[in-house]
Design an enzyme around this catalytic site. Sequence first.
Site, mmCIF file in Angstrom:
data_model
loop_
_atom_site.group_PDB
_atom_site.id
_atom_site.type_symbol
_atom_site.label_atom_id
_atom_site.label_comp_id
_atom_site.label_asym_id
_atom_site.label_seq_id
_atom_site.Cartn_x
_atom_site.Cartn_y
_atom_site.Cartn_z
ATOM 1 N N SER A 184 56.875 5.163 74.346
ATOM 2 C CA SER A 184 56.278 6.280 75.060
ATOM 3 C C SER A 184 54.852 6.570 74.582
ATOM 4 O O SER A 184 54.004 5.683 74.656
ATOM 5 C CB SER A 184 57.216 7.486 74.894
ATOM 6 O OG SER A 184 56.811 8.539 75.704
ATOM 7 N N ASP A 377 61.834 5.290 85.709
ATOM 8 C CA ASP A 377 60.985 6.164 84.885
ATOM 9 C C ASP A 377 59.717 6.499 85.656
ATOM 10 O O ASP A 377 58.926 5.609 85.972
ATOM 11 C CB ASP A 377 60.644 5.414 83.582
ATOM 12 C CG ASP A 377 59.722 6.206 82.662
ATOM 13 O OD1 ASP A 377 59.446 7.388 82.954
ATOM 14 O OD2 ASP A 377 59.299 5.627 81.645
ATOM 15 N N HIS A 433 63.175 6.796 81.368
ATOM 16 C CA HIS A 433 62.211 6.724 80.265
ATOM 17 C C HIS A 433 62.862 6.304 78.944
ATOM 18 O O HIS A 433 62.279 5.547 78.179
ATOM 19 C CB HIS A 433 61.541 8.096 80.125
ATOM 20 C CG HIS A 433 60.326 8.090 79.268
ATOM 21 N ND1 HIS A 433 59.233 7.294 79.539
ATOM 22 C CD2 HIS A 433 60.016 8.783 78.143
ATOM 23 C CE1 HIS A 433 58.304 7.499 78.603
ATOM 24 N NE2 HIS A 433 58.749 8.391 77.753
#
Length: 461
Positions: A184, A377, A433
Amino acid sequence: MRCNQENLMLLSHFIILLTFQSHFITLSHSQTIVKNLPGYSGDLPFKLETGYVGVGKNEEVQLFYYFVESQNNPEEDPLICYIPGGPGSSALLAFLYEMGPLNINVDNGITNATLVTNQYSWTKMASIVFVDIPAGTGFSYAKTKGAWVSSDSIVADQAHDFVKKFLIGHPKFLKNPLYMGGISYMGLVTPVITMNVYEGNERGDQPRLNIQGYILGSPLTDKFMDFNSRFKYAHRMALISDDIYKLGIENCHGNYINTDTSNSLCAQSLQSYKQCTDRISMNNILEPFCDESNSMPCQEEAFNGIRIWANSVTVQQALNISQGTIGTWELMNTTMHYAEGKKDTFCYAYDIFSSFAYHKKLTTKNCRALIFSGDHDMTFPYVGMEQWIASLGVRVEESWKPYFIDGQVGGYEMTYAQNDFSLTFATVKGAGHLVPVDKPKETMDVIERCLASRIDSNIIE
Ligand SMILES: *[C@@H]1O[C@H](CO)[C@@H](O)[C@H](O)[C@H]1NC(C)=O
Ligand SMILES: *[C@@H]1O[C@H](CO)[C@@H](O)[C@H](O)[C@H]1NC(C)=O
Ligand SMILES: *[C@@H]1O[C@H](CO)[C@@H](O)[C@H](O)[C@H]1NC(C)=O
């Protein structure tokens, strides 16, 4: 005269030796072998060590880590230095919830959590050191007021310092293939850390690190490109119509975030886009959207379970946390945590806008990169990744094709290669995600194939 010089040389060798040993001593003092953990009955079925590594000026920043030796073949398996996202996300989240060796189970209530083994832990194929970085994250702390303050570039320097000192304290892992791993937000920083490691080797820094490459899950790479790609993604995923999409392209000319306020046609297009996507869960577009007014269970129960577990005295004793170094343990430091458009805070400067140039530089190294993304995501959509990866300009080795798990399509991947560099881009079908949480088996397969393709290819001299 000559004699003096020799003495001087001897002295400097002695000092180098001393410095080397003093690191060794500092480190060995804060290594704790953890045989049992509250919530897990019996001895842990893997080798866990926790500890602190001092980094930065006068080692004022003390980074806490969880080190799990590979459950397969620690002598030869790769070592991954894993940097959680956020910034400010604790390593324990990875360790107990994502791809670590244990999962927290709160079926008997959040105050009565148990730990169970994760059959899809990446520690089944690699040794992993999970790091709480920077200070203010998880159990990591600073010894002076100034050292609590951090930034992307400070994290990049400290992570490099960390991995060097960690390996000085664990010399038997110096020969294992080393990968930097991040998810991320750390997509902005991990390529910089990786570059730092390569450059350290090129300068002749000791010890030489056996760096092989980097692994990034759901990465943020470029704050313009990634956030901008949501518009295109929304169209592909049927969240906006062909008409809205076409008008948006026409009116906004490819810029859907830093728009010119005087362009009212573009504003109108973005208004329609916003209306269609405002109540879509960015982390996984198939999941329920959560806000305060919503009766859906928004917060994972497991998160509360981890909070209670990590703040308990017996757990902190088992992990050998230094007393009084932090206040309440937080899963995520919300002051540091980045959101689109967020400005610097008192404790953290977001000073890397894009890591694209670092990815580009790494294409000239002897380096293997893996970038994976859940195709559901919308936080950092795969379409943005596909685009920046293509613009690295590396030759396509294998074009987009499915990979299979138990005879089913697990996702899609393509590889790029040029000289000593190669990159695999993989999507994981159906994942959001938190890819390893949504699709643990598929993610493990992607990682395993990536690591296997490199093992033995690069023995350290
Ligand atoms: C816990 O850490 C301290 C240093 O912070 C060290 O002196 C002690 O030996 C450690 N305990 C164990 C059981 O390793
Ligand atoms: C906690 O879990 C254990 C094992 O499942 C159970 O025996 C015990 O009654 C539970 N305690 C509470 C307070 O729920
Ligand atoms: C976040 O980190 C900052 C600086 O490192 C620290 O001062 C603050 O207490 C932390 N906040 C939380 C909620 O943990």
